[in-house]
Design a protein around this motif. Sequence first.
Motif, mmCIF file in Angstrom:
data_model
loop_
_atom_site.group_PDB
_atom_site.id
_atom_site.type_symbol
_atom_site.label_atom_id
_atom_site.label_comp_id
_atom_site.label_asym_id
_atom_site.label_seq_id
_atom_site.Cartn_x
_atom_site.Cartn_y
_atom_site.Cartn_z
ATOM 1 N N CYS A 68 21.483 11.565 6.023
ATOM 2 C CA CYS A 68 23.023 10.436 5.932
ATOM 3 C C CYS A 68 22.694 8.941 5.195
ATOM 4 C CB CYS A 68 22.497 9.767 7.371
ATOM 5 S SG CYS A 68 24.329 9.186 7.847
ATOM 6 N N ILE A 69 24.548 8.676 4.338
ATOM 7 C CA ILE A 69 24.212 7.837 3.871
ATOM 8 C C ILE A 69 25.566 6.823 4.792
ATOM 9 C CG2 ILE A 69 25.117 6.761 1.623
ATOM 10 C CD1 ILE A 69 24.684 9.858 0.153
ATOM 11 N N ALA A 91 12.155 1.673 11.898
ATOM 12 C CA ALA A 91 11.900 3.051 10.687
ATOM 13 C C ALA A 91 10.074 3.234 11.124
ATOM 14 C CB ALA A 91 11.919 3.495 9.722
ATOM 15 N N ILE A 92 9.632 2.318 10.897
ATOM 16 C CA ILE A 92 7.941 2.535 10.973
ATOM 17 C C ILE A 92 7.887 2.666 12.846
ATOM 18 C CG2 ILE A 92 6.315 1.212 11.153
ATOM 19 C CD1 ILE A 92 7.078 -0.625 7.969
ATOM 20 N N ALA A 93 8.705 1.547 14.210
ATOM 21 C CA ALA A 93 8.094 1.762 15.427
ATOM 22 C C ALA A 93 8.243 2.888 16.019
ATOM 23 C CB ALA A 93 8.841 0.703 15.820
ATOM 24 N N GLY A 94 8.869 4.299 15.569
ATOM 25 C CA GLY A 94 8.597 5.407 16.058
ATOM 26 C C GLY A 94 7.772 6.340 16.506
ATOM 27 N N ALA A 120 15.733 12.123 7.994
ATOM 28 C CA ALA A 120 15.111 12.651 9.156
ATOM 29 C C ALA A 120 15.581 13.744 9.764
ATOM 30 C CB ALA A 120 14.265 11.239 9.599
ATOM 31 N N SER A 121 14.570 13.562 11.131
ATOM 32 C CA SER A 121 14.981 15.168 11.640
ATOM 33 C C SER A 121 16.490 14.254 12.237
ATOM 34 C CB SER A 121 13.881 15.063 13.106
ATOM 35 O OG SER A 121 14.350 14.212 13.554
ATOM 36 N N ALA A 126 19.819 10.357 14.621
ATOM 37 C CA ALA A 126 20.856 9.818 15.466
ATOM 38 C C ALA A 126 20.673 8.627 16.063
ATOM 39 C CB ALA A 126 20.690 10.590 16.436
ATOM 40 N N LYS A 127 19.258 8.532 15.908
ATOM 41 C CA LYS A 127 18.459 7.223 16.557
ATOM 42 C C LYS A 127 18.531 5.962 16.296
ATOM 43 C CE LYS A 127 15.117 10.115 19.398
ATOM 44 N NZ LYS A 127 13.667 10.769 19.560
#
Length: 140
Positions: A68-69, A91-94, A120-121, A126-127
């Motif tokens: 996604c851009i 992004a790191i906190a997943g 990503a997935s 989406a998250k």
Amino acid sequence: MSASLVTVEQAAEHLNLHPKTVLRYIRDGRLPATRVGKSYRIARTRLDAFAGVASDQSETAAGVRATCIVDIPDVSVDAAERLATFLQSAAIAGPADTPALHLQTAFDPLAKSMKVVVIASPSNVAKLLEMLQVHMSNRL
């Protein structure tokens, strides 16, 4: 290091760093880790993502990936820096058991615009997009 969790010492050996450097990365939030008693354990997938190593195991577990851009117009330099920091933190906190999320940001000072690229997935993209939307709506 075949286990899914590694010690700070194992991570330091893998990254060719001193264990105190790895601890500093953990305390700074740059390397996600879980505290177990008085020590830390690092998920192998997170360590590989931190090191920039593509592991065959995470690629097969990843399955479908989405790219996604996002183009964000009218952004100041300070706002772009804050937004990039926010997105990197998100992004790191997943969760450690999900495949790594790849995030790149670019700011064009002449156009005063920022681009965000996420790979990503689909659910993780989406998250992150939801978090970006909430962050941007709070900015207005």
